[in-house]
Design an enzyme around this catalytic site. Structure first.
Site, PDB file in Angstrom:
ATOM      1  N   SER A 131      66.708 -10.363 -34.158  1.00  0.00           N
ATOM      2  CA  SER A 131      66.168 -10.258 -32.803  1.00  0.00           C
ATOM      3  C   SER A 131      66.920  -9.238 -31.976  1.00  0.00           C
ATOM      4  O   SER A 131      68.119  -9.049 -32.143  1.00  0.00           O
ATOM      5  CB  SER A 131      66.239 -11.608 -32.086  1.00  0.00           C
ATOM      6  OG  SER A 131      65.755 -11.459 -30.758  1.00  0.00           O
TER       7      SER A 131
ATOM      8  N   LYS B  56      64.335 -18.093 -36.336  1.00  0.00           N
ATOM      9  CA  LYS B  56      63.838 -16.929 -35.595  1.00  0.00           C
ATOM     10  C   LYS B  56      62.464 -17.228 -34.978  1.00  0.00           C
ATOM     11  O   LYS B  56      62.172 -16.819 -33.852  1.00  0.00           O
ATOM     12  CB  LYS B  56      63.749 -15.700 -36.513  1.00  0.00           C
ATOM     13  CG  LYS B  56      63.112 -14.466 -35.856  1.00  0.00           C
ATOM     14  CD  LYS B  56      63.875 -14.032 -34.617  1.00  0.00           C
ATOM     15  CE  LYS B  56      63.465 -12.739 -33.971  1.00  0.00           C
ATOM     16  NZ  LYS B  56      62.095 -12.388 -33.780  1.00  0.00           N
TER      17      LYS B  56
ATOM     18  N   HIS C  59      63.082 -19.213 -31.966  1.00  0.00           N
ATOM     19  CA  HIS C  59      63.598 -18.270 -30.960  1.00  0.00           C
ATOM     20  C   HIS C  59      62.431 -17.607 -30.231  1.00  0.00           C
ATOM     21  O   HIS C  59      62.417 -17.511 -29.004  1.00  0.00           O
ATOM     22  CB  HIS C  59      64.479 -17.218 -31.647  1.00  0.00           C
ATOM     23  CG  HIS C  59      64.760 -16.000 -30.810  1.00  0.00           C
ATOM     24  ND1 HIS C  59      63.822 -15.008 -30.596  1.00  0.00           N
ATOM     25  CD2 HIS C  59      65.862 -15.614 -30.113  1.00  0.00           C
ATOM     26  CE1 HIS C  59      64.338 -14.072 -29.809  1.00  0.00           C
ATOM     27  NE2 HIS C  59      65.566 -14.418 -29.508  1.00  0.00           N
ATOM     28  N   ASN C  60      61.447 -17.154 -30.987  1.00  0.00           N
ATOM     29  CA  ASN C  60      60.319 -16.471 -30.362  1.00  0.00           C
ATOM     30  C   ASN C  60      59.474 -17.419 -29.524  1.00  0.00           C
ATOM     31  O   ASN C  60      58.969 -17.033 -28.468  1.00  0.00           O
ATOM     32  CB  ASN C  60      59.455 -15.786 -31.427  1.00  0.00           C
ATOM     33  CG  ASN C  60      60.067 -14.483 -31.896  1.00  0.00           C
ATOM     34  OD1 ASN C  60      61.284 -14.309 -31.852  1.00  0.00           O
ATOM     35  ND2 ASN C  60      59.244 -13.570 -32.349  1.00  0.00           N
TER      36      ASN C  60
ATOM     37  N   GLU D   3      61.203 -17.656 -26.423  1.00  0.00           N
ATOM     38  CA  GLU D   3      60.985 -16.368 -25.735  1.00  0.00           C
ATOM     39  C   GLU D   3      59.651 -16.395 -24.979  1.00  0.00           C
ATOM     40  O   GLU D   3      59.573 -15.965 -23.814  1.00  0.00           O
ATOM     41  CB  GLU D   3      61.006 -15.265 -26.800  1.00  0.00           C
ATOM     42  CG  GLU D   3      60.672 -13.861 -26.338  1.00  0.00           C
ATOM     43  CD  GLU D   3      60.618 -12.890 -27.537  1.00  0.00           C
ATOM     44  OE1 GLU D   3      61.618 -12.807 -28.287  1.00  0.00           O
ATOM     45  OE2 GLU D   3      59.584 -12.224 -27.727  1.00  0.00           O
TER      46      GLU D   3
HETATM   47  C1  6PG Z   1      62.822 -10.205 -30.885  1.00  0.00           C
HETATM   48  C2  6PG Z   1      61.391 -10.295 -30.504  1.00  0.00           C
HETATM   49  C3  6PG Z   1      60.573  -9.530 -31.485  1.00  0.00           C
HETATM   50  C4  6PG Z   1      59.219  -9.160 -30.975  1.00  0.00           C
HETATM   51  C5  6PG Z   1      58.202 -10.221 -31.138  1.00  0.00           C
HETATM   52  C6  6PG Z   1      57.406 -10.488 -29.924  1.00  0.00           C
HETATM   53  O1  6PG Z   1      63.394 -11.255 -31.035  1.00  0.00           O
HETATM   54  O2  6PG Z   1      63.339  -9.102 -31.019  1.00  0.00           O
HETATM   55  O3  6PG Z   1      60.967 -11.622 -30.486  1.00  0.00           O
HETATM   56  O4  6PG Z   1      60.567 -10.244 -32.678  1.00  0.00           O
HETATM   57  O5  6PG Z   1      59.242  -8.648 -29.728  1.00  0.00           O
HETATM   58  O6  6PG Z   1      57.408  -9.728 -32.162  1.00  0.00           O
HETATM   59  O7  6PG Z   1      56.202 -11.005 -30.307  1.00  0.00           O
HETATM   60  P1  6PG Z   1      54.844 -11.022 -29.551  1.00  0.00           P
HETATM   61  O8  6PG Z   1      54.174  -9.707 -29.837  1.00  0.00           O
HETATM   62  O9  6PG Z   1      54.162 -12.147 -30.246  1.00  0.00           O
HETATM   63  O10 6PG Z   1      55.066 -11.238 -28.101  1.00  0.00           O
END
Ligand code: 6PG
Length: 475
Positions: free
Chosen positions: A128, A182, A185-186, A189
């Site tokens: 990430s 991970k 984590h997303n 996010e």
């Molecule tokens: C990270 C982000 C990265 C990316 C995702 C976002 O941790 O660096 O999460 O993995 O930005 O792909 O995903 P979306 O396109 O689903 O918002």
């Protein structure tokens, strides 16, 4: 001298990771299916370190010291499988193949099993931090055999972000554990961004200009909310569109995209039966934003208040929004960490949740001051859920009045706050001595004889609702 490590896939993430490795003194073999990409990378950055470009995959493999360490940075899905299939016949037992993409953890489990059968190690590593993180120090979540981490860990730890002298990289667990973490984590996010969006709508409802909002977020970033996403929110809100002179966010189409990792988080949580309602609301908020037909039809048909919020003390209400944002954020982190605990139990991973919080403190998109507190609370004692951690519970207790006031005001004004309100509902559900589930059980028993348990004695019971009304014990 042979290369220490190789990277396959010279798109931005792969080439930035290769450069980061080279910057840390590693000899890096690089390969891309289309050689022109490799050539471009070497032309632009070849002088930054010791790169070993290869035009053929066999040449790439032969240029690596053993056990070979190979990081695949290609598109998730088919391209990853194709790369693995091409690699397998070229490798020897003990070699380590790392998938650094956003793979679904079930795919990682399948691939790990397949490579293990061939005597190879397969490491699903969540990485990430976006493009800048890959280059300057990401947060890395590697899963796979403990043995593979011995050979791979020191290199990954050398290129990860560092916080208080500690790397933002640690061994997560076997097979899909790294990609599972991970994925969560997303999901967090997504929730973080949804909460920020709700705070933004509320500030807008109060009549703040974009510059004022940017200032509010910048101020929040100096306190408990201190985080990368709050920091960049301030920058995004401050940006003025060159073409129109309006705030850039006002001219961006309000339809959020996604690559799907948040959806996986919720799907996996549904399979595990673990409540991640605030994360789910964030995924659904993106879905409704990207449903133009539904929105157009509803806009034409549905009445409601405009979203303007009238308060006597604007500054006080802004501070209540801050508290609602903080409390909601804590709930989303708690839900995500609960999912990790449940996933670990289901899939047989020995995941140290405190260590996960530790490696999320730097490099990754959700890096935040809160994570240091989470790390130390998990280090202090075993927790079923973050919400019970003493300092967290105390601050939630202090914030809850503000949180409730903000949700109530938003509902009255017609400002949608699915994240804040669902996080608050989770808080109230989790602490409730009794839930409405007792009535649900009664109803299930009425229409389907699904039975229920009693609070006062052991056993399973059914009431003869439609006949004599008597209760019978089933077992
Ligand atoms: C990270 C982000 C990265 C990316 C995702 C976002 O941790 O660096 O999460 O993995 O930005 O792909 O995903 P979306 O396109 O689903 O918002």
């Amino acid at each position: 001298q042979l290369a220490n490590i190789g990277v396959i896939g010279m798109a931005v993430m792969g080439s930035n990771l290769a450069r980061n490795l080279a910057h840390h003194g590693h000899r890096v073999a690089v390969f891309n299916r289309t050689t022109a990409r490799t050539d471009e990378m070497i032309a632009a950055h070849g002088s930054e370190g010791d790169f070993r470009p290869a035009a053929e995959l066999a040449q790439f493999v032969a240029s690596l010291e053993r056990p070979r360490r190979i990081i695949i940075m290609v598109k998730a899905g088919g391209p990853t499988d194709a790369t693995i299939d091409a690699l397998i016949p070229l490798l020897e037992p003990g070699d380590i193949v790392v998938d650094g993409g956003n793979a679904f953890f079930e795919d990682t489990r399948r691939r790990e099993q397949k490579l293990r059968g061939a005597g190879l190690h397969f490491v699903g590593a969540g990485i990430s931090g976006g493009e800048v993180g890959a280059l300057e120090g990401p947060s890395i979540m590697p899963g796979g055999s403990a043995e593979s981490y011995e050979a791979l860990g020191p290199i990954l730890e050398s290129i990860s972000a560092q916080v208080d002298g500690e790397p933002c990289c640690t061994y997560i667990g076997t097979d899909g554990a790294g990609h599972f973490v991970k994925m969560v984590h997303n999901g967090i996010e997504y929730a973080d961004m949804q909460f920020i969006g709700e705070a933004y709508e509320l500030l807008k409802g109060l009549g703040l200009s974009h510059t004022e909002m940017a200032d509010v977020f910048a101020t929040w970033n100096t306190g408990d909310l201190d985080s990368y996403l709050i920091e960049i929110t301030s920058e995004v809100l401050r940006k003025v569109d060159a073409a129109t002179g309006r705030p850039l966010v006002e001219v961006i189409v309000d339809a959020a995209g996604m690559k799907g990792t948040g959806t996986w988080t919720v799907q996996s949580a549904l399979n595990l039966g673990t409540p991640v309602s605030a994360i789910a609301e964030a995924v659904f908020a993106r879905a409704i934003s990207s449903s133009p037909d539904l929105r157009a039809a509803s806009q034409a048909a549905l009445a409601g208040p405009s979203g303007a919020i009238a308060v006597d003390d604007r500054a006080a209400f802004i501070d209540q929004i801050r508290q609602a944002l903080w409390a909601s954020k804590v709930v989303a982190y708690a839900q995500g960490l609960d999912e990790i605990r449940m996933g670990a139990a289901e899939y047989g991973w020995d995941i140290n949740v405190g260590e996960v919080a530790k490696i999320w403190r730097g490099g990754c998109i959700i890096r935040a001051k809160l994570l240091e507190r989470i790390r130390s609370e998990y280090a202090a004692g075993s927790l079923t859920t973050l919400l019970e951690a003493p300092s967290v519970a105390k601050e939630l207790a202090n914030s809850q009045d503000a949180w409730r006031a903000v949700v109530a005001a938003a509902v009255t004004a017609g400002v949608p706050v699915p994240g804040f309100s669902s996080a608050l509902a989770h808080y109230d559900q989790a602490r409730a001595p009794r839930l409405n589930a007792a009535l649900t059980q009664g109803l299930r028993d009425y229409f389907g004889a699904h039975t229920y348990r009693r609070v006062d004695k052991e056993g399973t019971f059914h009431t003869n609702w439609s006949t004599d009304g008597a209760e019978v014990q089933e077992d």
